[in-house]
Design an enzyme around this catalytic site. Structure first.
Site, PDB file in Angstrom:
ATOM      1  N   PHE A 115      -5.163  40.234 -23.327  1.00  0.00           N
ATOM      2  CA  PHE A 115      -5.494  39.332 -24.436  1.00  0.00           C
ATOM      3  C   PHE A 115      -6.970  38.951 -24.387  1.00  0.00           C
ATOM      4  O   PHE A 115      -7.492  38.576 -23.332  1.00  0.00           O
ATOM      5  CB  PHE A 115      -4.614  38.087 -24.329  1.00  0.00           C
ATOM      6  N   SER A 183      -2.068  42.099 -18.216  1.00  0.00           N
ATOM      7  CA  SER A 183      -1.715  40.892 -18.954  1.00  0.00           C
ATOM      8  C   SER A 183      -0.862  41.240 -20.177  1.00  0.00           C
ATOM      9  O   SER A 183       0.222  41.788 -20.034  1.00  0.00           O
ATOM     10  CB  SER A 183      -2.997  40.140 -19.330  1.00  0.00           C
ATOM     11  N   MET A 184      -1.329  40.971 -21.396  1.00  0.00           N
ATOM     12  CA  MET A 184      -0.560  41.389 -22.566  1.00  0.00           C
ATOM     13  C   MET A 184      -0.476  42.916 -22.647  1.00  0.00           C
ATOM     14  O   MET A 184       0.470  43.460 -23.211  1.00  0.00           O
ATOM     15  CB  MET A 184      -1.161  40.810 -23.847  1.00  0.00           C
ATOM     16  N   TRP A 208       2.246  39.825 -19.059  1.00  0.00           N
ATOM     17  CA  TRP A 208       2.647  38.668 -19.860  1.00  0.00           C
ATOM     18  C   TRP A 208       3.462  39.156 -21.044  1.00  0.00           C
ATOM     19  O   TRP A 208       3.083  40.119 -21.716  1.00  0.00           O
ATOM     20  CB  TRP A 208       1.406  37.932 -20.364  1.00  0.00           C
ATOM     21  N   ASP A 229      -1.404  33.417  -9.943  1.00  0.00           N
ATOM     22  CA  ASP A 229      -1.505  33.583 -11.394  1.00  0.00           C
ATOM     23  C   ASP A 229      -0.990  32.328 -12.104  1.00  0.00           C
ATOM     24  O   ASP A 229       0.187  31.986 -12.002  1.00  0.00           O
ATOM     25  CB  ASP A 229      -0.686  34.808 -11.821  1.00  0.00           C
ATOM     26  N   HIS A 261      -4.633  35.932 -11.972  1.00  0.00           N
ATOM     27  CA  HIS A 261      -4.294  36.729 -13.149  1.00  0.00           C
ATOM     28  C   HIS A 261      -5.336  37.798 -13.416  1.00  0.00           C
ATOM     29  O   HIS A 261      -5.019  38.872 -13.959  1.00  0.00           O
ATOM     30  CB  HIS A 261      -4.184  35.795 -14.360  1.00  0.00           C
TER      31      HIS A 261
END
Length: 314
Positions: A115, A183-184, A208, A229, A261
């Protein structure tokens, strides 16, 4: 578990019986010839070519702990940029690939950023993985705000471009493909694996996603989380993602120790060594790398926890 070349035992040869010197000499020559033939046979069986024939996808020399931790593997790497103006379905990126074609085709991996992030945030993985014998495509997404489901579709669009239209498509075995993401992009990695079960490997990095359950995934999956994270805490993201993957699936959960993270955004030896081993094991079916995954790695200065099912089956 290290694979070893096949071996056999040479059978002793008894020279033909006879009373004449000539016949004894003939017997000795026959025995010597048989012994030489046995030695030649053994060395042929033990040759790299014979071993490679057992697994035509094996690439590169036998791995060691130091080779999978090295900043660069055995292959020289070239790269080419892909403009976002020339592709649809994702935002362009950079392809890293082994320069030589002497070993034939390679498996391929596409990697998505997270993201608000750009390709540069995961670019370190490109040359590091490619130098171990993969074609690696680090991509930009259509917008930096794209959600995991969109990033999953973009990973698959990038794979299709890579194998069908890119300048390096002839270097790729399109049946041996994998996805990674941060992440995303890690959440998107799970989305891509769910959508396309023919993928051979998936590696979400501190992933995520609002979807917490993944029983549909059929792709061997290594989930990498971080103990520190606070954006995608492992308790609500990486751990439930892992635990809801099918119990019969080849899967593993690596929780980094002393990490955040954003640890996957910098060159990281622990991420690299286990990613290389996972990709080799499942994209190349190279069981020489099983030794780094099974038995399960123990907690250490860099590993908070490691779970998985061993031995691997596929």
């Amino acid at each position: 578990m290290q694979e070893h070349p096949h071996s056999s035992t040479a059978t002793s040869v008894t020279p033909p019986t006879g009373t004449g010197r000539a016949r004894r000499r003939t017997g000795r020559l026959a025995g010597a010839a048989a012994a030489i033939a046995a030695v030649v046979g053994l060395s042929t069986l033990a040759s790299p070519g014979a071993h490679a024939a057992d697994n035509p996808y094996e690439r590169g020399p036998a791995p060691t702990q130091s080779s999978i931790e090295a900043l660069r593997g055995p292959y020289a790497v070239s790269q080419t940029s892909v403009s976002s103006l020339l592709v649809t379905g994702f935002g362009g990126g950079t392809i890293y690939y082994p320069t030589s074609t002497a070993d034939g085709t390679f498996g391929a991996v596409v990697i998505s950023p997270g993201f608000t992030a750009y390709e540069s945030s995961i670019a370190w993985l490109g040359p590091r993985l490619a130098s171990q014998g993969f074609v690696v495509f680090t991509i930009d997404t259509l917008t930096t705000l794209d959600q995991p489901d969109s990033r999953g579709r973009q990973l698959l669009s990038a794979l299709d471009y890579l194998t069908e239209r890119s300048s390096v498509r002839g270097r790729i075995d399109s049946t041996r493909l994998g996805v990674m993401g941060h992440s995303m992009g890690g959440g998107g990695t799970l989305e891509a694996a769910k959508t396309r079960p023919s993928l051979q490997a998936a590696i979400p990095l501190t992933p995520w996603n609002t979807d917490k359950t993944w029983p549909e995934v059929r792709t061997p999956t290594l989930i990498i989380g971080a103990d520190g994270d606070t954006i995608a805490p492992v308790a609500t993201h990486a751990e439930p993602f892992y635990s809801t993957l099918p119990s019969s699936l080849d899967k593993a959960y690596l929780e980094l120790n002393g990490a955040t993270h954003f640890t996957p955004n910098s060159n990281d030896t622990t991420i690299a060594k286990y990613s290389i081993s996972w990709l080799k094991r499942f994209i190349d079916n190279d069981t020489r790398y099983e030794q780094f995954l099974c038995p399960l790695p123990r907690p250490s200065l860099t590993i908070e926890e490691y779970r998985g099912n061993c031995p691997h089956t596929s």
